[in-house]
Write a protein that holds these residues in place. Structure first.
Motif, mmCIF file in Angstrom:
data_model
loop_
_atom_site.group_PDB
_atom_site.id
_atom_site.type_symbol
_atom_site.label_atom_id
_atom_site.label_comp_id
_atom_site.label_asym_id
_atom_site.label_seq_id
_atom_site.Cartn_x
_atom_site.Cartn_y
_atom_site.Cartn_z
ATOM 1 N N THR A 1 0.819 -1.223 0.000
ATOM 2 C CA THR A 1 0.000 0.000 0.000
ATOM 3 C C THR A 1 0.849 1.268 0.000
ATOM 4 N N HIS A 2 1.993 1.220 0.657
ATOM 5 C CA HIS A 2 2.873 2.386 0.666
ATOM 6 C C HIS A 2 4.243 1.987 1.206
ATOM 7 N N ALA B 1 2.750 3.077 -4.509
ATOM 8 C CA ALA B 1 3.446 1.799 -4.352
ATOM 9 C C ALA B 1 4.248 1.403 -5.577
ATOM 10 N N ASN C 1 1.978 -3.459 3.766
ATOM 11 C CA ASN C 1 0.730 -3.937 3.173
ATOM 12 C C ASN C 1 -0.330 -4.040 4.277
ATOM 13 N N SER C 2 -1.456 -4.648 3.987
ATOM 14 C CA SER C 2 -2.538 -4.698 4.967
ATOM 15 C C SER C 2 -2.183 -5.531 6.178
#
Length: 478
Positions: free
Chosen positions: A80-81, A104, A128-129
Motif C-alpha cells: 500500500t505504501h 506503491a 501492506n494490509s
C-alpha cells in the motif's frame, strides 16, 4: 514443475498469493487397469508482511540525495505504501523524520533540503494490509560540501602604522560553514576622496587555522582610507563577505590609532565616504561579485529547447513532478537537471540541483523543510544547456510524523460559529463557554506565578501520538 524425468514430480509456487489458494492434485498413470495413483490436497495461502527492501544510494549532492530500491515480494497482499526514515548519523531512530510514500509503484525518490557536509542514515519499510516489513538495509551517506552560507564574524580594522592596517576576524557560525573551512579571501582597495571612488582591488589569501584569524596589510599609502572585505572558503566555493567601515592609515607623524569595529552582515555591504567620519553601511541582496564588479550578462543558449514541467501532486511534503521534453535540435538529450530554491531566495544563491537521466519524465521529491519553493528545469545535450523551463511555485506542509517529532508546544484553536437561523439557542450555549474561557485565561497566569513562587519552576507538556517500529512487530499507534 520439477524435473519429472529425474523423478521430481513436485510443484513449486513462488511468491504465492491468496489467489493461489485451492485444491491441488497429482495423478500418476501406471499401466494396467485401475492402477493410477492419485493424491490431492487443499492449499490455503496466508498473507504476511512484505519482504524487507534492499535500498541503495544513487546520487549525493550538497543538499540532496536520491535513493532507489527494487520491488520485493509483497507477502501475498498488495503493497500500500513505503515508509522512509531519515536521521542524523549520530541520532537515534526515535528522532528520525518519517515520510509515507503512497505511490506503491515508486522505485526511486529524491530527498531535498538537507544540510551540506552532514552525515545521515536512511532506512525503508514496505507496508501492506498485514503490516510493515522488517527494516531495509541502513544507508549511510554524507552530503557534499557547499560554499559557506555565513560571513566571517567580529571583523575589526586597526591602523598600525602609516603603511599598514591589521585585520582580525572570527570564522562564520559553525552551522553555516557547510564544510571544512580551508582559507579566507581578503580583498582590499584604496578609496580616493577627490574622485569619490575606489581604486583597483588587491587580494590576499590566509589559511584557516584557528578561531581568531588576523592579517597585516602592508605597503599601503599614508593617511589613506581603505575598504576591506573577507570571505570564507571551503573546497566547494566562497561564502558571503563581511566588511567594516573604512579604515585610514596613520599620518607620518601619528604613532597610535583607534581600532574600527565592523557591524558584520550576512550579505554584502557597500562602503560610502562621509565627511563627518561616520560611515554609512548599506546592505544589498546581490552576490559579492555583482555588487563589486558589476552584474554579468548571460549568453544565449544553443542547446535543446527547455522541457515543460508540471506539478502532478503535492501531498504534505511530497512533490510529484512530470515533464515533457522539448526539441533536441538534432542532438539527443543527455540529461535533465532541476533547480530548486526558496521562493524569496535568488537563483544565484543557495539553490539545490537534482540530476535526472535522459529517459526520465517524472520524479518524486521529499522536501525535508516544508515551506514555499520555486523550481525550474533544464535539458542538456552535446550542443549545450537549454534555457530555463517554466518556473513553478508550490508550498509543502509537515507530515503527521514530522509534527510528532518536532512539535514541542501544541497550538490550541477554538472556533465558534453562530448561524442566524439558529438564533438565541446557540447564543445561550456559546456565551457561557466564552465567559468560561475568559475566566480561565485570567486565572491561569496567576496560578502559574503562585506555583513558580512555591516550587521554583513549572514544566508543561503534551504527549503526542507517534508511530513506532520495533523488531519484527507491525507499526502501532501509541
Amino acid at each position: 514443475m520439477g524435473k519429472i524425468a529425474e523423478g521430481d514430480v513436485s510443484l513449486t509456487i513462488r511468491q504465492a498469493q491468496e489467489s493461489d489458494s485451492g485444491m491441488y492434485g497429482c495423478r500418476v498413470e501406471v499401466p494396467g487397469w485401475f492402477n493410477d495413483k492419485k493424491h490431492q490436497l487443499t492449499l490455503t495461502v496466508v498473507p504476511v508482511r512484505p519482504n524487507p527492501l534492499r535500498a541503495e544510494v544513487q546520487e549525493v549532492r550538497e543538499r540532496t540525495v536520491t535513493v532507489g530500491w527494487t520491488p520485493v515480494f509483497d507477502g501475498g497482499r498488495p503493497i500500500t505504501h513505503y515508509q522512509i526514515d531519515l536521521k542524523s548519523k549520530q541520532a537515534l531512530w526515535d528522532t528520525a523524520v518519517k515520510t509515507d510514500l503512497a505511490n506503491a509503484d515508486l522505485t526511486q525518490v529524491t530527498l531535498v533540503d538537507l544540510r551540506p557536509a552532514k552525515s545521515y542514515n536512511i532506512r525503508m519499510f514496505a507496508v501492506n494490509s498485514q503490516g510493515a516489513s522488517n527494516a531495509s538495509n541502513v544507508l549511510s551517506f554524507t552530503t557534499k560540501e557547499a560554499a559557506p552560507e555565513g560571513p566571517p564574524l567580529d571583523m575589526r580594522l586597526e591602523a598600525l602604522t602609516s603603511q599598514s592596517i591589521k585585520v582580525t576576524w572570527k570564522p562564520p557560525r559553525a552551522e553555516l560553514r557547510n564544510g571544512v573551512l580551508r582559507s579566507y579571501s581578503i580583498s582590499y582597495r584604496e578609496y580616493d576622496p577627490a574622485g569619490r571612488h575606489f581604486k583597483r582591488w588587491q587580494h590576499q589569501t590566509v589559511t584557516a587555522t584557528q578561531e581568531l584569524e588576523s592579517i597585516v596589510l602592508s605597503h599601503l599609502k599614508p593617511a589613506t582610507k581603505y575598504g576591506v572585505l573577507i570571505q570564507a572558503k571551503t573546497n566547494a566555493g566562497v561564502g558571503p563577505a563581511s566588511t567594516a567601515p573604512l579604515c585610514s592609515t596613520l599620518d607620518e607623524a601619528h604613532k597610535t590609532s583607534t581600532p574600527a569595529t565592523s557591524l558584520v552582515t550576512s550579505s554584502v555591504t557597500s562602503l560610502i565616504e562621509d565627511t563627518s567620519n561616520v560611515i554609512a553601511v548599506h546592505t544589498t541582496a546581490v552576490p559579492w561579485s555583482a555588487a563589486w564588479e558589476g552584474s554579468t550578462t548571460s549568453s544565449s543558449s544553443v542547446g535543446p529547447d527547455p522541457p515543460a514541467v508540471e506539478i502532478k501532486e503535492v501531498k504534505d511534503n511530497i512533490i510529484s513532478l512530470v515533464w515533457t521534453p522539448g526539441s533536441d535540435r538534432g542532438s539527443p538529450i543527455t540529461g535533465y537537471f532541476l533547480e530548486y530554491k526558496a521562493v524569496n531566495a535568488s537563483w544565484d544563491y543557495r539553490k539545490m540541483v537534482v540530476d535526472f537521466s535522459p529517459n526520465r519524465t517524472k520524479a518524486t521529491i521529499i522536501e525535508m523543510n516544508p515551506s514555499t519553493y520555486n523550481i525550474r528545469m533544464f535539458a542538456k545535450n552535446s550542443l549545450g544547456t537549454s534555457r530555463a523551463s517554466n518556473v513553478l511555485t508550490f508550498r509543502t506542509e509537515e507530515t503527521g510524523h514530522q509534527r510528532d517529532i518536532f512539535s514541542t508546544t501544541p497550538s490550541i484553536h477554538a472556533t465558534v460559529t453562530v448561524r442566524e437561523s439558529q438564533g438565541g439557542r446557540l447564543v445561550a450555549i456559546v456565551v457561557p463557554v466564552v465567559l468560561l474561557v475568559l475566566i480561565v485565561a485570567m486565572v491561569m497566569p496567576w496560578q502559574l506565578r503562585r506555583i513558580q513562587q512555591k516550587k521554583g519552576s513549572l514544566s508543561l507538556w503534551m504527549a503526542r501520538g507517534a508511530v513506532r517500529y520495533t523488531g519484527s512487530q507491525p507499526l502501532q499507534e501509541l
